[in-house]
Design an enzyme around this catalytic site. Structure first.
Site, PDB file in Angstrom:
ATOM      1  N   ARG A  88     -51.947 -77.002 -47.115  1.00  0.00           N
ATOM      2  CA  ARG A  88     -52.041 -75.830 -46.630  1.00  0.00           C
ATOM      3  C   ARG A  88     -51.467 -75.848 -45.216  1.00  0.00           C
ATOM      4  NH1 ARG A  88     -57.361 -72.183 -46.734  1.00  0.00           N
ATOM      5  NH2 ARG A  88     -57.714 -73.536 -44.711  1.00  0.00           N
ATOM      6  N   LYS A 190     -51.987 -69.742 -42.592  1.00  0.00           N
ATOM      7  CA  LYS A 190     -52.695 -69.845 -41.320  1.00  0.00           C
ATOM      8  C   LYS A 190     -51.940 -69.803 -40.063  1.00  0.00           C
ATOM      9  CE  LYS A 190     -57.589 -71.186 -41.496  1.00  0.00           C
ATOM     10  NZ  LYS A 190     -58.256 -70.083 -42.441  1.00  0.00           N
ATOM     11  N   GLU A 226     -59.159 -58.905 -47.932  1.00  0.00           N
ATOM     12  CA  GLU A 226     -60.026 -59.813 -47.482  1.00  0.00           C
ATOM     13  C   GLU A 226     -60.642 -59.375 -46.189  1.00  0.00           C
ATOM     14  OE1 GLU A 226     -58.680 -63.605 -46.358  1.00  0.00           O
ATOM     15  OE2 GLU A 226     -56.691 -62.828 -46.687  1.00  0.00           O
TER      16      GLU A 226
HETATM   17  C1  LIG Z   1     -59.142 -69.592 -43.073  1.00  0.00           C
HETATM   18  C2  LIG Z   1     -59.290 -68.264 -43.813  1.00  0.00           C
HETATM   19  C3  LIG Z   1     -59.947 -68.139 -44.986  1.00  0.00           C
HETATM   20  C4  LIG Z   1     -60.857 -68.857 -45.539  1.00  0.00           C
HETATM   21  O1  LIG Z   1     -60.288 -70.147 -45.846  1.00  0.00           O
HETATM   22  P1  LIG Z   1     -61.182 -71.622 -46.278  1.00  0.00           P
HETATM   23  O2  LIG Z   1     -60.091 -72.431 -46.414  1.00  0.00           O
HETATM   24  O3  LIG Z   1     -62.246 -71.472 -47.370  1.00  0.00           O
HETATM   25  O4  LIG Z   1     -61.890 -71.729 -44.825  1.00  0.00           O
HETATM   26  C5  LIG Z   1     -59.965 -66.921 -45.475  1.00  0.00           C
HETATM   27  N1  LIG Z   1     -59.183 -65.674 -44.880  1.00  0.00           N
HETATM   28  C6  LIG Z   1     -58.481 -65.791 -43.819  1.00  0.00           C
HETATM   29  C7  LIG Z   1     -57.351 -64.885 -43.397  1.00  0.00           C
HETATM   30  C8  LIG Z   1     -58.569 -67.331 -43.360  1.00  0.00           C
HETATM   31  O5  LIG Z   1     -57.739 -67.372 -42.247  1.00  0.00           O
END
Ligand SMILES: *Cc1c(COP(=O)(O)O)cnc(C)c1O
Length: 345
Positions: A88, A190, A226
Site C-alpha cells: 500500500r 494514505k 468511512e
Molecule cells: C489507515 C486508514 C484506515 C485503516 O487502515 P488499516 O490498514 O486497517 O489500519 C481506514 N481509513 C483511512 C482513511 C485510513 O487512513
C-alpha cells in the site's frame, strides 16, 4: 535472540495512551527523483532538518503507513500482515509521484527498526509498538512539481488504546458539510493531505460532543464511506456489509482481515457494496476497523436532526466475536489459519 534479552524500558506501561513516546532510533533512507533508494540506516530518534522549500512542506508530497508490533502469548514479537502495508505504501507513493520503496526494502526496514527498539514493545496485553513509516519529498522545489529528492523514515512509539475510554461504543455524526475524498481523488491512498482536510470537520463534530465524523460519498451524498481514519461495517440479519473499494475508500488491512474472518471462520455472508444511510441506520450492529482502533463498536449515529441508537448502545455479539478472533490471532492466543503473523527474528 540477543535482542529479545534486552530488559524492557522503565515505562509506566499501564498508563500508555495513543501518543508519542520517544524511542532509541529511527530508520532513514534517501533517493533522488530518477534514482534508486539507497540502503537505509538506523539513526538516533530526533528532529530532522530539511529545506524550507521541501516538496512535502509546501505541497504535501508525502504518504504514510501505520502498523503495530505486538509481544504475543508465545513470547515473540510479531507484525500483522506487514506485506500489505509495504504494498500500500508503494501504491500511495506512486499516486503522488514519489519513487516507491521496494517491498523487500520496506520489510527489511521494519525488521531493523523493531529489533533496535525491541525493549520499547510493551508487555503482552499492555499495548503495542506503533510503527509509522513515512515517505516524503524532502528536496527543495519552488514550482508545483515532484521534489528532486526523497526521504523514507520509520519512527516508532509504544502506544496504549486509541480511545481513552477503552472499548466503549462510539457516538458518530454523519456530516454532509464536508467530504473526505472525491471519486478519482487521493482518498484510496494514505496521502498526508487527506488527513489535514479532515481536521476541521473532526474538530466541529468533537465540539458538538461526538467522537468522530462519518463521511458520505462525494458524488451524491447517498452512501456511507468511512470515518476519518477507520473503515465502517454494518451487520443486518447475519450479513456483514462494508462499502466496496472504489477509489475514495482506504483499503484497510484490518478491513480485509475482518472480511476474511467473517467469511472463512464465522461462515457469514459478506457483501462489499454501497450502503445507503437508511440501511446503515437500520443495521443490527455497526463497527469501525483500523490498525489503531482494531474493531470498535458504534452505538449511536446522528444525521441532520435525528439520532439512532444501534444495539442499545452496546457492542453486538458478532462485533465481539470478530474483535476477539482478530485480537486472538494478533496476540497469538489462537491459531492463525491465514498466515498473517510475521515474527521478528
Ligand atoms: C489507515 C486508514 C484506515 C485503516 O487502515 P488499516 O490498514 O486497517 O489500519 C481506514 N481509513 C483511512 C482513511 C485510513 O487512513
Amino acid at each position: 535472540m540477543a535482542a529479545m534479552e534486552k530488559h524492557l524500558q522503565d515505562i509506566n506501561w499501564g498508563k500508555l495512551t495513543f501518543s508519542i513516546t520517544p524511542t532509541r532510533s529511527m530508520y532513514e533512507a534517501h533517493c533522488e527523483i530518477d534514482g534508486e533508494w539507497e540502503e537505509g540506516k538506523l539513526v538516533p530518534y530526533g528532529n530532522i532538518s530539511m529545506s524550507p522549500a521541501a516538496g512535502v512542506l509546501n505541497y504535501g508530497q508525502g504518504i504514510f503507513e501505520g502498523m503495530k508490533a505486538y509481544r504475543t502469548a508465545k513470547d515473540r514479537i510479531v507484525l500483522f500482515r506487514p506485506e500489505k502495508n509495504a504494498l500500500r505504501a508503494a501504491t500511495s507513493a506512486e499516486r503522488v509521484c514519489i519513487p516507491p520503496v521496494r517491498i523487500e526494502m520496506f520489510m527489511d526496514a521494519l525488521e531493523k527498526i523493531v529489533r533496535d527498539n525491541i525493549d520499547y514493545v510493551p508487555p503482552q496485553g499492555k499495548g503495542s509498538l506503533y510503527l509509522r513509516p513515512v515517505i516524503w519529498g524532502t528536496g527543495p522545489i519552488l514550482g508545483v512539481a515532484p521534489a528532486p529528492s526523497y526521504t523514507f523514515l520509520i519512527y516508532v512509539s509504544p502506544v496504549g488504546p486509541y480511545f481513552k475510554s477503552g472499548v466503549k461504543c462510539l457516538n458518530l455524526r454523519i456530516t454532509n458539510q464536508f467530504h473526505r475524498a472525491a471519486p478519482k481523488g487521493t482518498g484510496g491512498h494514505k496521502v498526508i493531505g487527506n488527513y489535514a482536510a479532515s481536521l476541521f470537520p473532526q474538530r466541529m463534530v468533537k465540539k458538538a460532543g461526538f467522537d468522530e465524523a462519518i463521511y458520505l460519498n462525494a458524488a451524491n451524498e447517498k452512501f456511507i464511506e468511512e470515518v476519518g481514519s477507520a473503515n465502517l461495517f454494518a451487520i443486518k440479519d447475519n450479513v456483514l456489509m462494508t462499502p466496496s473499494i472504489d477509489g475514495s475508500i482506504l483499503p484497510g488491512v484490518t478491513r480485509d482481515s475482518v472480511l476474511a474472518i467473517a467469511r472463512e471462520l464465522l461462515h457469514m455472508e459478506v457483501r462489499e457494496r454501497s450502503i445507503s444511510i437508511k440501511d446503515f441506520l437500520n443495521a443490527d450492529e455497526v463497527f469501525c476497523s483500523g490498525t489503531a482502533v482494531v474493531v470498535t463498536p458504534v452505538g449511536k449515529i446522528t444525521t441532520n436532526n435525528t439520532s439512532t441508537t444501534i444495539n442499545n448502545n452496546k457492542m453486538g455479539p458478532i462485533t465481539m466475536k470478530i474483535r476477539k478472533i482478530l485480537l486472538g490471532i494478533q496476540r497469538e492466543e489462537i491459531e492463525d489459519p491465514f498466515g498473517w503473523i510475521y515474527p521478528i527474528k
